[in-house]
Design a protein around this motif. Sequence first.
Motif, PDB file in Angstrom:
ATOM      1  N   SER A 238      17.367  14.656   9.782  1.00 39.21           N
ATOM      2  CA  SER A 238      18.376  15.292   8.931  1.00 39.21           C
ATOM      3  C   SER A 238      18.633  14.458   7.678  1.00 39.21           C
ATOM      4  O   SER A 238      18.821  14.994   6.585  1.00 39.21           O
ATOM      5  CB  SER A 238      19.681  15.485   9.704  1.00 39.21           C
ATOM      6  OG  SER A 238      19.524  16.434  10.736  1.00 39.21           O
ATOM      7  N   SER A 239      18.628  13.138   7.838  1.00 41.03           N
ATOM      8  CA  SER A 239      18.840  12.276   6.676  1.00 41.03           C
ATOM      9  C   SER A 239      17.621  12.241   5.759  1.00 41.03           C
ATOM     10  O   SER A 239      17.754  12.075   4.544  1.00 41.03           O
ATOM     11  CB  SER A 239      19.176  10.848   7.134  1.00 41.03           C
ATOM     12  OG  SER A 239      18.076  10.241   7.788  1.00 41.03           O
ATOM     13  N   LEU A 240      16.421  12.428   6.329  1.00 40.81           N
ATOM     14  CA  LEU A 240      15.204  12.418   5.518  1.00 40.81           C
ATOM     15  C   LEU A 240      14.957  13.750   4.820  1.00 40.81           C
ATOM     16  O   LEU A 240      14.276  13.801   3.782  1.00 40.81           O
ATOM     17  CB  LEU A 240      13.983  12.091   6.393  1.00 40.81           C
ATOM     18  CG  LEU A 240      13.919  10.690   7.001  1.00 40.81           C
ATOM     19  CD1 LEU A 240      12.727  10.585   7.936  1.00 40.81           C
ATOM     20  CD2 LEU A 240      13.821   9.626   5.908  1.00 40.81           C
ATOM     21  N   LEU A 241      15.490  14.838   5.384  1.00 41.14           N
ATOM     22  CA  LEU A 241      15.227  16.184   4.866  1.00 41.14           C
ATOM     23  C   LEU A 241      16.541  16.895   4.545  1.00 41.14           C
ATOM     24  O   LEU A 241      16.866  17.928   5.143  1.00 41.14           O
ATOM     25  CB  LEU A 241      14.421  16.991   5.886  1.00 41.14           C
ATOM     26  CG  LEU A 241      13.057  16.419   6.284  1.00 41.14           C
ATOM     27  CD1 LEU A 241      12.474  17.183   7.459  1.00 41.14           C
ATOM     28  CD2 LEU A 241      12.097  16.439   5.091  1.00 41.14           C
ATOM     29  N   PRO A 242      17.328  16.384   3.607  1.00 45.44           N
ATOM     30  CA  PRO A 242      18.607  17.028   3.288  1.00 45.44           C
ATOM     31  C   PRO A 242      18.395  18.437   2.732  1.00 45.44           C
ATOM     32  O   PRO A 242      17.454  18.685   1.983  1.00 45.44           O
ATOM     33  CB  PRO A 242      19.200  16.093   2.219  1.00 45.44           C
ATOM     34  CG  PRO A 242      18.028  15.400   1.616  1.00 45.44           C
ATOM     35  CD  PRO A 242      17.037  15.224   2.729  1.00 45.44           C
ATOM     36  N   GLY A 243      19.263  19.345   3.129  1.00 46.31           N
ATOM     37  CA  GLY A 243      19.182  20.709   2.640  1.00 46.31           C
ATOM     38  C   GLY A 243      18.061  21.526   3.251  1.00 46.31           C
ATOM     39  O   GLY A 243      17.759  22.617   2.771  1.00 46.31           O
ATOM     40  N   CYS A 244      17.448  21.022   4.314  1.00 46.16           N
ATOM     41  CA  CYS A 244      16.318  21.716   4.945  1.00 46.16           C
ATOM     42  C   CYS A 244      16.664  22.123   6.376  1.00 46.16           C
ATOM     43  O   CYS A 244      17.372  21.407   7.081  1.00 46.16           O
ATOM     44  CB  CYS A 244      15.081  20.818   4.996  1.00 46.16           C
ATOM     45  SG  CYS A 244      14.450  20.293   3.397  1.00 46.16           S
ATOM     46  N   GLU A 245      16.152  23.267   6.773  1.00 44.22           N
ATOM     47  CA  GLU A 245      16.084  23.596   8.193  1.00 44.22           C
ATOM     48  C   GLU A 245      14.726  23.131   8.688  1.00 44.22           C
ATOM     49  O   GLU A 245      13.718  23.299   7.995  1.00 44.22           O
ATOM     50  CB  GLU A 245      16.240  25.101   8.402  1.00 44.22           C
ATOM     51  CG  GLU A 245      17.606  25.645   8.017  1.00 44.22           C
ATOM     52  CD  GLU A 245      17.753  27.114   8.341  1.00 44.22           C
ATOM     53  OE1 GLU A 245      17.290  27.508   9.436  1.00 44.22           O
ATOM     54  OE2 GLU A 245      18.298  27.852   7.512  1.00 44.22           O
ATOM     55  N   PHE A 246      14.683  22.539   9.880  1.00 44.50           N
ATOM     56  CA  PHE A 246      13.415  21.968  10.336  1.00 44.50           C
ATOM     57  C   PHE A 246      13.295  22.040  11.850  1.00 44.50           C
ATOM     58  O   PHE A 246      14.284  22.216  12.572  1.00 44.50           O
ATOM     59  CB  PHE A 246      13.282  20.515   9.879  1.00 44.50           C
ATOM     60  CG  PHE A 246      14.323  19.578  10.423  1.00 44.50           C
ATOM     61  CD1 PHE A 246      14.143  18.971  11.656  1.00 44.50           C
ATOM     62  CD2 PHE A 246      15.480  19.303   9.710  1.00 44.50           C
ATOM     63  CE1 PHE A 246      15.108  18.105  12.172  1.00 44.50           C
ATOM     64  CE2 PHE A 246      16.446  18.451  10.206  1.00 44.50           C
ATOM     65  CZ  PHE A 246      16.255  17.850  11.442  1.00 44.50           C
ATOM     66  N   GLU A 247      12.060  21.903  12.305  1.00 43.02           N
ATOM     67  CA  GLU A 247      11.761  21.830  13.737  1.00 43.02           C
ATOM     68  C   GLU A 247      10.718  20.754  13.964  1.00 43.02           C
ATOM     69  O   GLU A 247       9.678  20.726  13.299  1.00 43.02           O
ATOM     70  CB  GLU A 247      11.242  23.170  14.255  1.00 43.02           C
ATOM     71  CG  GLU A 247      10.928  23.156  15.740  1.00 43.02           C
ATOM     72  CD  GLU A 247      10.453  24.494  16.270  1.00 43.02           C
ATOM     73  OE1 GLU A 247      10.087  24.567  17.455  1.00 43.02           O
ATOM     74  OE2 GLU A 247      10.444  25.468  15.486  1.00 43.02           O
ATOM     75  N   LEU A 248      10.989  19.861  14.894  1.00 38.51           N
ATOM     76  CA  LEU A 248      10.046  18.813  15.268  1.00 38.51           C
ATOM     77  C   LEU A 248       9.074  19.340  16.310  1.00 38.51           C
ATOM     78  O   LEU A 248       9.476  19.952  17.301  1.00 38.51           O
ATOM     79  CB  LEU A 248      10.794  17.602  15.817  1.00 38.51           C
ATOM     80  CG  LEU A 248      11.493  16.721  14.775  1.00 38.51           C
ATOM     81  CD1 LEU A 248      12.651  15.967  15.402  1.00 38.51           C
ATOM     82  CD2 LEU A 248      10.501  15.740  14.163  1.00 38.51           C
ATOM     83  N   ILE A 249       7.793  19.095  16.085  1.00 34.17           N
ATOM     84  CA  ILE A 249       6.743  19.490  17.022  1.00 34.17           C
ATOM     85  C   ILE A 249       6.345  18.269  17.842  1.00 34.17           C
ATOM     86  O   ILE A 249       6.384  17.127  17.361  1.00 34.17           O
ATOM     87  CB  ILE A 249       5.529  20.056  16.260  1.00 34.17           C
ATOM     88  CG1 ILE A 249       5.939  21.315  15.485  1.00 34.17           C
ATOM     89  CG2 ILE A 249       4.381  20.377  17.198  1.00 34.17           C
ATOM     90  CD1 ILE A 249       4.832  21.880  14.604  1.00 34.17           C
ATOM     91  N   LEU A 250       5.953  18.493  19.078  1.00 36.12           N
ATOM     92  CA  LEU A 250       5.568  17.397  19.973  1.00 36.12           C
ATOM     93  C   LEU A 250       4.424  16.581  19.367  1.00 36.12           C
ATOM     94  O   LEU A 250       3.411  17.141  18.945  1.00 36.12           O
ATOM     95  CB  LEU A 250       5.127  17.969  21.326  1.00 36.12           C
ATOM     96  CG  LEU A 250       4.832  16.961  22.441  1.00 36.12           C
ATOM     97  CD1 LEU A 250       6.126  16.325  22.937  1.00 36.12           C
ATOM     98  CD2 LEU A 250       4.097  17.651  23.595  1.00 36.12           C
ATOM     99  N   PRO A 251       4.551  15.246  19.277  1.00 33.84           N
ATOM    100  CA  PRO A 251       3.441  14.419  18.789  1.00 33.84           C
ATOM    101  C   PRO A 251       2.190  14.632  19.634  1.00 33.84           C
ATOM    102  O   PRO A 251       2.250  14.639  20.867  1.00 33.84           O
ATOM    103  CB  PRO A 251       3.974  12.998  18.936  1.00 33.84           C
ATOM    104  CG  PRO A 251       5.465  13.142  18.841  1.00 33.84           C
ATOM    105  CD  PRO A 251       5.768  14.443  19.537  1.00 33.84           C
ATOM    106  N   GLU A 252       1.088  14.807  18.956  1.00 35.27           N
ATOM    107  CA  GLU A 252      -0.197  15.028  19.632  1.00 35.27           C
ATOM    108  C   GLU A 252      -1.325  14.539  18.731  1.00 35.27           C
ATOM    109  O   GLU A 252      -1.094  13.999  17.657  1.00 35.27           O
ATOM    110  CB  GLU A 252      -0.377  16.522  19.960  1.00 35.27           C
ATOM    111  CG  GLU A 252      -0.176  16.873  21.424  1.00 35.27           C
ATOM    112  CD  GLU A 252      -1.301  16.375  22.326  1.00 35.27           C
ATOM    113  OE1 GLU A 252      -2.171  15.601  21.846  1.00 35.27           O
ATOM    114  OE2 GLU A 252      -1.315  16.736  23.514  1.00 35.27           O
ATOM    115  N   ALA A 253      -2.562  14.761  19.185  1.00 35.34           N
ATOM    116  CA  ALA A 253      -3.738  14.341  18.432  1.00 35.34           C
ATOM    117  C   ALA A 253      -3.731  14.943  17.027  1.00 35.34           C
ATOM    118  O   ALA A 253      -3.236  16.044  16.798  1.00 35.34           O
ATOM    119  CB  ALA A 253      -5.002  14.755  19.181  1.00 35.34           C
TER     120      ALA A 253
END
Length: 403
Positions: A238-253
Amino acid sequence: MAVHRTKSSQRSSPEVDKIVSDAISLAASGSQIEDRFWEARLNTRLMRLLKSQNQNVIDAALDQTFRINTEAFEVLADIAETLAESLTMEKDGQSWDVLLLALPVVAHTRYQIPSGPLPVKAVEAIAMALQTSIASIDTRLAIIPWLYSIDQMPHSHCQTRLLTESLAAAAISGEDIKLDLKEMSETIAVLADPRFVIAAISAPSGSPIFRWQSEPPIKQERGVSLISWQTALAETMSSLLPGCEFELILPEAYFTNCRLADKYVRPLSIRAAANFLESTLGVLPAGLSCVVAAFGEEQVDEYRISFSLKGSPEIVYGVIWPLYDRESVANDALNDMSDDESPIKRICDALHDAGIEDVFRHAMLFDPELCDDCGAPLFPDRLGEAVHAELPEDAPTQQPLFH
Protein backbone atom coordinates in the motif's frame (compact mmCIF):
# COMPACT_ATOMS: atom_id res chain seq x y z
CA MET A 1 9.49 -10.90 -23.12
CA ALA A 2 10.19 -14.51 -23.84
CA VAL A 3 6.86 -15.41 -22.28
CA HIS A 4 5.10 -13.75 -25.20
CA ARG A 5 4.31 -15.26 -28.57
CA THR A 6 7.47 -15.10 -30.68
CA LYS A 7 7.71 -14.21 -34.35
CA SER A 8 11.15 -15.08 -35.60
CA SER A 9 12.15 -14.16 -39.14
CA GLN A 10 15.29 -16.29 -39.00
CA ARG A 11 15.51 -19.00 -41.65
CA SER A 12 15.71 -22.57 -40.49
CA SER A 13 19.25 -23.73 -39.68
CA PRO A 14 20.68 -27.18 -38.89
CA GLU A 15 20.76 -26.32 -35.17
CA VAL A 16 17.12 -25.19 -35.26
CA ASP A 17 16.10 -28.36 -37.11
CA LYS A 18 17.88 -30.55 -34.54
CA ILE A 19 16.15 -28.83 -31.62
CA VAL A 20 12.74 -29.08 -33.29
CA SER A 21 13.30 -32.75 -34.11
CA ASP A 22 14.37 -33.57 -30.54
CA ALA A 23 11.37 -31.70 -29.10
CA ILE A 24 8.97 -33.61 -31.36
CA SER A 25 10.65 -36.88 -30.38
CA LEU A 26 10.36 -36.04 -26.69
CA ALA A 27 6.68 -35.16 -27.07
CA ALA A 28 6.09 -38.55 -28.75
CA SER A 29 8.05 -40.53 -26.15
CA GLY A 30 6.18 -43.27 -24.34
CA SER A 31 8.50 -43.92 -21.40
CA GLN A 32 10.48 -42.04 -18.80
CA ILE A 33 13.76 -43.64 -19.87
CA GLU A 34 13.25 -42.32 -23.41
CA ASP A 35 12.11 -38.98 -21.97
CA ARG A 36 15.43 -38.67 -20.14
CA PHE A 37 17.37 -39.40 -23.34
CA TRP A 38 15.67 -36.63 -25.34
CA GLU A 39 15.68 -34.23 -22.40
CA ALA A 40 19.44 -34.66 -22.02
CA ARG A 41 19.91 -33.93 -25.73
CA LEU A 42 17.75 -30.81 -25.56
CA ASN A 43 19.39 -29.67 -22.32
CA THR A 44 22.82 -29.85 -23.94
CA ARG A 45 21.77 -28.02 -27.10
CA LEU A 46 19.84 -25.29 -25.29
CA MET A 47 22.46 -24.75 -22.60
CA ARG A 48 25.09 -24.24 -25.31
CA LEU A 49 22.86 -21.54 -26.84
CA LEU A 50 22.20 -19.90 -23.47
CA LYS A 51 25.91 -19.73 -22.67
CA SER A 52 26.68 -18.20 -26.06
CA GLN A 53 23.70 -15.82 -25.75
CA ASN A 54 22.26 -17.13 -29.02
CA GLN A 55 18.60 -16.26 -28.43
CA ASN A 56 17.79 -16.11 -32.17
CA VAL A 57 18.16 -19.87 -32.58
CA ILE A 58 16.02 -20.56 -29.50
CA ASP A 59 13.30 -18.22 -30.78
CA ALA A 60 13.39 -19.74 -34.25
CA ALA A 61 13.07 -23.26 -32.83
CA LEU A 62 10.16 -22.24 -30.60
CA ASP A 63 8.42 -20.47 -33.48
CA GLN A 64 8.83 -23.40 -35.86
CA THR A 65 7.70 -25.94 -33.26
CA PHE A 66 4.68 -23.82 -32.34
CA ARG A 67 3.56 -23.82 -35.98
CA ILE A 68 3.88 -27.56 -36.58
CA ASN A 69 3.37 -29.34 -33.24
CA THR A 70 1.84 -27.59 -30.22
CA GLU A 71 2.59 -30.48 -27.85
CA ALA A 72 6.26 -30.39 -28.82
CA PHE A 73 6.21 -26.61 -28.39
CA GLU A 74 5.02 -27.03 -24.80
CA VAL A 75 7.84 -29.47 -24.14
CA LEU A 76 10.49 -27.25 -25.69
CA ALA A 77 9.22 -24.09 -23.99
CA ASP A 78 9.24 -25.84 -20.60
CA ILE A 79 12.85 -26.98 -20.98
CA ALA A 80 14.08 -23.59 -22.24
CA GLU A 81 12.37 -21.81 -19.37
CA THR A 82 13.65 -24.29 -16.79
CA LEU A 83 17.25 -23.85 -17.94
CA ALA A 84 16.86 -20.06 -17.90
CA GLU A 85 15.26 -19.73 -14.47
CA SER A 86 16.95 -22.49 -12.44
CA LEU A 87 20.36 -24.05 -11.89
CA THR A 88 22.48 -26.08 -9.50
CA MET A 89 25.61 -24.47 -8.05
CA GLU A 90 28.46 -25.75 -5.87
CA LYS A 91 29.67 -23.65 -2.92
CA ASP A 92 32.20 -24.84 -0.32
CA GLY A 93 31.50 -28.48 -1.10
CA GLN A 94 27.72 -28.06 -0.86
CA SER A 95 25.41 -28.37 -3.85
CA TRP A 96 22.56 -25.84 -4.05
CA ASP A 97 19.40 -25.76 -6.16
CA VAL A 98 18.44 -22.22 -7.19
CA LEU A 99 15.19 -20.92 -8.67
CA LEU A 100 14.49 -17.43 -10.00
CA LEU A 101 11.23 -16.10 -8.60
CA ALA A 102 8.83 -13.47 -9.86
CA LEU A 103 6.80 -11.84 -7.09
CA PRO A 104 3.92 -10.14 -8.96
CA VAL A 105 1.49 -7.51 -7.79
CA VAL A 106 -1.27 -6.71 -10.30
CA ALA A 107 -2.45 -3.11 -10.00
CA HIS A 108 -4.85 -0.66 -11.59
CA THR A 109 -5.44 3.00 -10.91
CA ARG A 110 -6.79 6.28 -12.28
CA TYR A 111 -3.41 7.90 -11.70
CA GLN A 112 -0.06 6.18 -12.18
CA ILE A 113 1.42 2.87 -11.08
CA PRO A 114 4.85 3.46 -9.52
CA SER A 115 8.02 1.49 -10.26
CA GLY A 116 11.67 1.96 -9.38
CA PRO A 117 13.99 1.55 -6.38
CA LEU A 118 12.68 -0.26 -3.30
CA PRO A 119 13.39 1.23 0.14
CA VAL A 120 15.47 -0.90 2.47
CA LYS A 121 12.47 -1.39 4.78
CA ALA A 122 10.39 -2.71 1.88
CA VAL A 123 13.10 -5.21 0.89
CA GLU A 124 13.36 -6.36 4.50
CA ALA A 125 9.58 -6.78 4.71
CA ILE A 126 9.53 -8.81 1.49
CA ALA A 127 12.37 -11.02 2.74
CA MET A 128 10.58 -11.61 6.02
CA ALA A 129 7.32 -12.46 4.24
CA LEU A 130 9.12 -14.89 1.95
CA GLN A 131 10.79 -16.64 4.85
CA THR A 132 7.65 -16.90 6.97
CA SER A 133 5.03 -17.56 4.27
CA ILE A 134 6.69 -19.10 1.21
CA ALA A 135 10.19 -20.49 1.71
CA SER A 136 11.02 -23.79 3.36
CA ILE A 137 13.67 -24.05 6.07
CA ASP A 138 17.39 -23.90 5.19
CA THR A 139 16.71 -21.71 2.17
CA ARG A 140 18.62 -18.55 1.28
CA LEU A 141 17.39 -15.51 -0.62
CA ALA A 142 18.61 -12.70 -2.82
CA ILE A 143 16.13 -9.90 -3.61
CA ILE A 144 16.70 -7.18 -6.19
CA PRO A 145 15.83 -3.82 -4.56
CA TRP A 146 13.69 -2.69 -7.49
CA LEU A 147 9.97 -2.71 -8.31
CA TYR A 148 9.93 -3.75 -11.98
CA SER A 149 7.45 -2.92 -14.68
CA ILE A 150 7.02 -5.54 -17.40
CA ASP A 151 9.09 -3.53 -19.91
CA GLN A 152 12.05 -3.50 -17.48
CA MET A 153 12.16 -7.28 -17.05
CA PRO A 154 14.63 -9.59 -18.85
CA HIS A 155 13.37 -10.00 -22.43
CA SER A 156 14.76 -13.40 -23.35
CA HIS A 157 15.80 -16.79 -22.05
CA CYS A 158 19.46 -15.74 -22.38
CA GLN A 159 19.01 -12.56 -20.36
CA THR A 160 17.02 -14.47 -17.75
CA ARG A 161 19.78 -17.07 -17.42
CA LEU A 162 22.37 -14.34 -16.79
CA LEU A 163 20.16 -12.84 -14.08
CA THR A 164 19.60 -16.26 -12.50
CA GLU A 165 23.35 -16.88 -12.34
CA SER A 166 24.01 -13.47 -10.78
CA LEU A 167 21.32 -13.84 -8.13
CA ALA A 168 22.24 -17.46 -7.41
CA ALA A 169 25.75 -16.46 -6.37
CA ALA A 170 24.37 -13.68 -4.15
CA ALA A 171 21.74 -15.92 -2.53
CA ILE A 172 24.12 -18.74 -1.68
CA SER A 173 27.03 -16.59 -0.48
CA GLY A 174 24.95 -13.87 1.19
CA GLU A 175 26.93 -11.22 -0.68
CA ASP A 176 25.50 -8.06 -2.21
CA ILE A 177 23.76 -8.34 -5.56
CA LYS A 178 26.01 -7.04 -8.33
CA LEU A 179 23.58 -5.46 -10.78
CA ASP A 180 23.60 -2.04 -12.40
CA LEU A 181 20.11 -0.65 -11.90
CA LYS A 182 20.97 2.89 -12.96
CA GLU A 183 20.40 2.31 -16.68
CA MET A 184 16.91 0.87 -16.26
CA SER A 185 14.57 1.68 -19.14
CA GLU A 186 11.73 4.15 -18.67
CA THR A 187 8.38 2.73 -17.59
CA ILE A 188 5.48 3.20 -19.99
CA ALA A 189 2.61 4.92 -18.13
CA VAL A 190 -0.37 2.58 -18.01
CA LEU A 191 -3.36 2.39 -15.70
CA ALA A 192 -3.56 -1.39 -15.41
CA ASP A 193 -0.31 -3.32 -15.25
CA PRO A 194 1.68 -5.80 -13.17
CA ARG A 195 4.65 -4.85 -11.04
CA PHE A 196 7.28 -7.38 -10.00
CA VAL A 197 9.91 -7.98 -7.39
CA ILE A 198 12.54 -10.43 -8.65
CA ALA A 199 14.32 -12.77 -6.24
CA ALA A 200 16.33 -15.97 -6.18
CA ILE A 201 15.71 -18.71 -3.66
CA SER A 202 18.26 -21.44 -2.99
CA ALA A 203 18.13 -24.67 -1.00
CA PRO A 204 20.56 -27.56 -0.48
CA SER A 205 20.14 -29.85 -3.49
CA GLY A 206 17.28 -32.27 -3.00
CA SER A 207 15.74 -30.21 -0.20
CA PRO A 208 12.34 -28.50 -0.52
CA ILE A 209 12.33 -24.89 -1.67
CA PHE A 210 8.72 -24.01 -0.85
CA ARG A 211 6.67 -24.63 2.28
CA TRP A 212 4.12 -26.69 0.35
CA GLN A 213 6.94 -29.13 -0.51
CA SER A 214 8.01 -29.57 3.11
CA GLU A 215 7.02 -32.11 5.71
CA PRO A 216 4.88 -31.14 8.75
CA PRO A 217 5.03 -29.00 10.78
CA ILE A 218 6.67 -26.69 8.19
CA LYS A 219 4.33 -27.79 5.40
CA GLN A 220 1.41 -25.56 4.49
CA GLU A 221 -0.82 -25.60 1.43
CA ARG A 222 -0.42 -23.04 -1.36
CA GLY A 223 -3.71 -21.36 -0.46
CA VAL A 224 -2.59 -20.85 3.12
CA SER A 225 0.76 -19.52 1.94
CA LEU A 226 -0.96 -17.08 -0.42
CA ILE A 227 -3.20 -15.65 2.30
CA SER A 228 -0.23 -15.34 4.64
CA TRP A 229 1.82 -13.65 1.89
CA GLN A 230 -0.92 -11.16 1.04
CA THR A 231 -1.52 -10.33 4.70
CA ALA A 232 2.16 -9.90 5.51
CA LEU A 233 2.78 -7.46 2.63
CA ALA A 234 -0.51 -5.55 2.49
CA GLU A 235 0.82 -2.53 4.35
CA THR A 236 4.17 -2.49 2.53
CA MET A 237 2.55 -2.66 -0.90
CA SER A 238 0.00 0.00 0.00
CA SER A 239 2.87 2.37 0.76
CA LEU A 240 4.66 1.45 -2.49
CA LEU A 241 1.53 1.76 -4.67
CA PRO A 242 -0.41 4.80 -3.41
CA GLY A 243 -3.72 5.40 -5.15
CA CYS A 244 -3.76 1.88 -6.61
CA GLU A 245 -5.96 -1.13 -6.16
CA PHE A 246 -3.78 -4.23 -6.24
CA GLU A 247 -3.63 -7.98 -5.73
CA LEU A 248 -0.56 -9.97 -4.72
CA ILE A 249 0.00 -13.23 -6.59
CA LEU A 250 1.72 -16.21 -4.97
CA PRO A 251 5.52 -16.10 -5.58
CA GLU A 252 6.48 -18.76 -8.10
CA ALA A 253 8.95 -19.53 -10.89
CA TYR A 254 9.81 -16.57 -13.10
CA PHE A 255 8.20 -17.51 -16.42
CA THR A 256 5.09 -19.04 -14.88
CA ASN A 257 4.36 -15.89 -12.91
CA CYS A 258 5.14 -13.53 -15.78
CA ARG A 259 2.46 -15.27 -17.84
CA LEU A 260 0.05 -15.42 -14.93
CA ALA A 261 0.42 -11.72 -14.11
CA ASP A 262 -0.09 -10.75 -17.76
CA LYS A 263 -3.29 -12.79 -17.84
CA TYR A 264 -4.49 -11.31 -14.55
CA VAL A 265 -4.09 -7.77 -15.85
CA ARG A 266 -6.14 -8.20 -19.01
CA PRO A 267 -9.61 -7.94 -17.41
CA LEU A 268 -8.28 -5.19 -15.15
CA SER A 269 -7.33 -3.24 -18.29
CA ILE A 270 -10.96 -3.29 -19.38
CA ARG A 271 -12.17 -2.14 -15.96
CA ALA A 272 -9.52 0.60 -15.90
CA ALA A 273 -10.61 1.76 -19.36
CA ALA A 274 -14.25 1.96 -18.27
CA ASN A 275 -13.25 3.87 -15.11
CA PHE A 276 -11.09 6.27 -17.13
CA LEU A 277 -13.83 7.00 -19.68
CA GLU A 278 -16.34 7.52 -16.86
CA SER A 279 -14.08 10.03 -15.10
CA THR A 280 -12.91 11.72 -18.31
CA LEU A 281 -16.13 11.85 -20.35
CA GLY A 282 -18.68 11.52 -17.56
CA VAL A 283 -20.19 8.43 -19.20
CA LEU A 284 -21.24 5.45 -17.08
CA PRO A 285 -20.19 2.02 -18.36
CA ALA A 286 -23.80 1.32 -19.34
CA GLY A 287 -23.51 4.24 -21.75
CA LEU A 288 -20.58 2.66 -23.62
CA SER A 289 -20.51 0.30 -26.59
CA CYS A 290 -17.65 -2.02 -27.49
CA VAL A 291 -16.46 -3.78 -30.63
CA VAL A 292 -14.20 -6.84 -30.27
CA ALA A 293 -12.10 -8.36 -33.05
CA ALA A 294 -9.19 -10.77 -33.48
CA PHE A 295 -5.94 -9.46 -34.99
CA GLY A 296 -2.98 -11.32 -36.45
CA GLU A 297 -1.19 -12.13 -39.68
CA GLU A 298 -1.84 -15.86 -40.08
CA GLN A 299 -3.18 -16.67 -36.63
CA VAL A 300 -4.67 -14.73 -33.75
CA ASP A 301 -2.03 -12.86 -31.77
CA GLU A 302 -4.38 -10.53 -29.91
CA TYR A 303 -7.91 -9.20 -29.61
CA ARG A 304 -8.51 -5.46 -29.85
CA ILE A 305 -11.42 -3.88 -28.02
CA SER A 306 -12.87 -0.58 -29.17
CA PHE A 307 -14.85 1.74 -26.90
CA SER A 308 -17.42 4.25 -28.16
CA LEU A 309 -20.33 6.21 -26.73
CA LYS A 310 -23.53 4.26 -27.19
CA GLY A 311 -25.23 5.34 -30.40
CA SER A 312 -22.05 6.89 -31.83
CA PRO A 313 -19.80 5.24 -34.47
CA GLU A 314 -16.70 7.12 -33.28
CA ILE A 315 -14.07 5.01 -31.46
CA VAL A 316 -12.93 6.97 -28.42
CA TYR A 317 -10.61 4.42 -26.83
CA GLY A 318 -9.02 1.01 -27.34
CA VAL A 319 -7.59 -1.82 -25.25
CA ILE A 320 -5.50 -4.77 -26.44
CA TRP A 321 -6.03 -8.28 -25.04
CA PRO A 322 -2.82 -10.15 -26.05
CA LEU A 323 -2.55 -13.91 -26.38
CA TYR A 324 0.49 -15.72 -25.07
CA ASP A 325 2.51 -18.74 -26.17
CA ARG A 326 0.26 -21.31 -24.59
CA GLU A 327 -2.97 -19.80 -25.86
CA SER A 328 -4.28 -20.42 -29.35
CA VAL A 329 -7.53 -19.85 -31.21
CA ALA A 330 -8.45 -21.57 -34.46
CA ASN A 331 -9.28 -19.17 -37.28
CA ASP A 332 -12.74 -20.72 -37.58
CA ALA A 333 -13.42 -20.14 -33.86
CA LEU A 334 -12.56 -16.44 -33.50
CA ASN A 335 -16.06 -15.63 -32.30
CA ASP A 336 -16.88 -18.89 -30.52
CA MET A 337 -18.65 -18.14 -27.23
CA SER A 338 -19.46 -21.78 -26.44
CA ASP A 339 -16.11 -22.42 -24.73
CA ASP A 340 -15.92 -20.73 -21.31
CA GLU A 341 -12.11 -20.73 -21.56
CA SER A 342 -11.92 -19.05 -24.97
CA PRO A 343 -10.45 -15.53 -25.14
CA ILE A 344 -13.57 -14.03 -26.71
CA LYS A 345 -15.75 -15.42 -23.90
CA ARG A 346 -13.36 -14.09 -21.25
CA ILE A 347 -13.31 -10.67 -22.93
CA CYS A 348 -17.09 -10.45 -23.08
CA ASP A 349 -17.38 -11.58 -19.46
CA ALA A 350 -14.86 -8.89 -18.44
CA LEU A 351 -16.81 -6.24 -20.36
CA HIS A 352 -20.08 -7.30 -18.73
CA ASP A 353 -18.41 -7.34 -15.30
CA ALA A 354 -17.29 -3.76 -15.97
CA GLY A 355 -20.93 -2.80 -16.65
CA ILE A 356 -20.75 -2.70 -20.48
CA GLU A 357 -23.60 -4.68 -22.06
CA ASP A 358 -23.55 -3.46 -25.68
CA VAL A 359 -20.83 -5.61 -27.27
CA PHE A 360 -20.41 -6.30 -31.00
CA ARG A 361 -18.11 -9.15 -32.08
CA HIS A 362 -16.44 -9.59 -35.47
CA ALA A 363 -15.85 -13.14 -36.74
CA MET A 364 -13.01 -12.24 -39.15
CA LEU A 365 -9.25 -11.97 -38.60
CA PHE A 366 -7.99 -8.39 -38.99
CA ASP A 367 -4.48 -7.40 -40.06
CA PRO A 368 -2.55 -6.01 -37.05
CA GLU A 369 -2.41 -2.48 -38.45
CA LEU A 370 -0.72 0.48 -36.79
CA CYS A 371 -1.13 4.18 -37.49
CA ASP A 372 1.38 5.30 -40.14
CA ASP A 373 1.85 8.65 -38.40
CA CYS A 374 2.12 7.82 -34.69
CA GLY A 375 2.50 4.04 -34.58
CA ALA A 376 -0.57 3.55 -32.34
CA PRO A 377 -2.60 0.37 -32.88
CA LEU A 378 -5.79 0.76 -34.90
CA PHE A 379 -9.06 -0.56 -33.48
CA PRO A 380 -12.11 -2.12 -35.17
CA ASP A 381 -15.39 -0.29 -35.71
CA ARG A 382 -18.74 -1.98 -36.36
CA LEU A 383 -18.33 -1.64 -40.14
CA GLY A 384 -15.17 -3.76 -40.10
CA GLU A 385 -12.67 -0.94 -40.57
CA ALA A 386 -9.56 -0.55 -38.41
CA VAL A 387 -9.50 3.08 -37.26
CA HIS A 388 -7.64 5.41 -34.91
CA ALA A 389 -9.13 5.72 -31.40
CA GLU A 390 -9.64 9.43 -30.64
CA LEU A 391 -11.06 11.06 -27.54
CA PRO A 392 -13.42 13.98 -28.21
CA GLU A 393 -11.70 17.33 -28.76
CA ASP A 394 -12.93 18.71 -25.43
CA ALA A 395 -11.54 15.75 -23.45
CA PRO A 396 -8.26 16.07 -21.48
CA THR A 397 -5.24 15.84 -23.77
CA GLN A 398 -3.24 13.61 -21.40
CA GLN A 399 -4.30 10.10 -22.44
CA PRO A 400 -3.13 7.14 -20.36
CA LEU A 401 -2.38 3.84 -21.99
CA PHE A 402 -3.74 0.45 -21.08
CA HIS A 403 -2.23 -3.03 -21.25
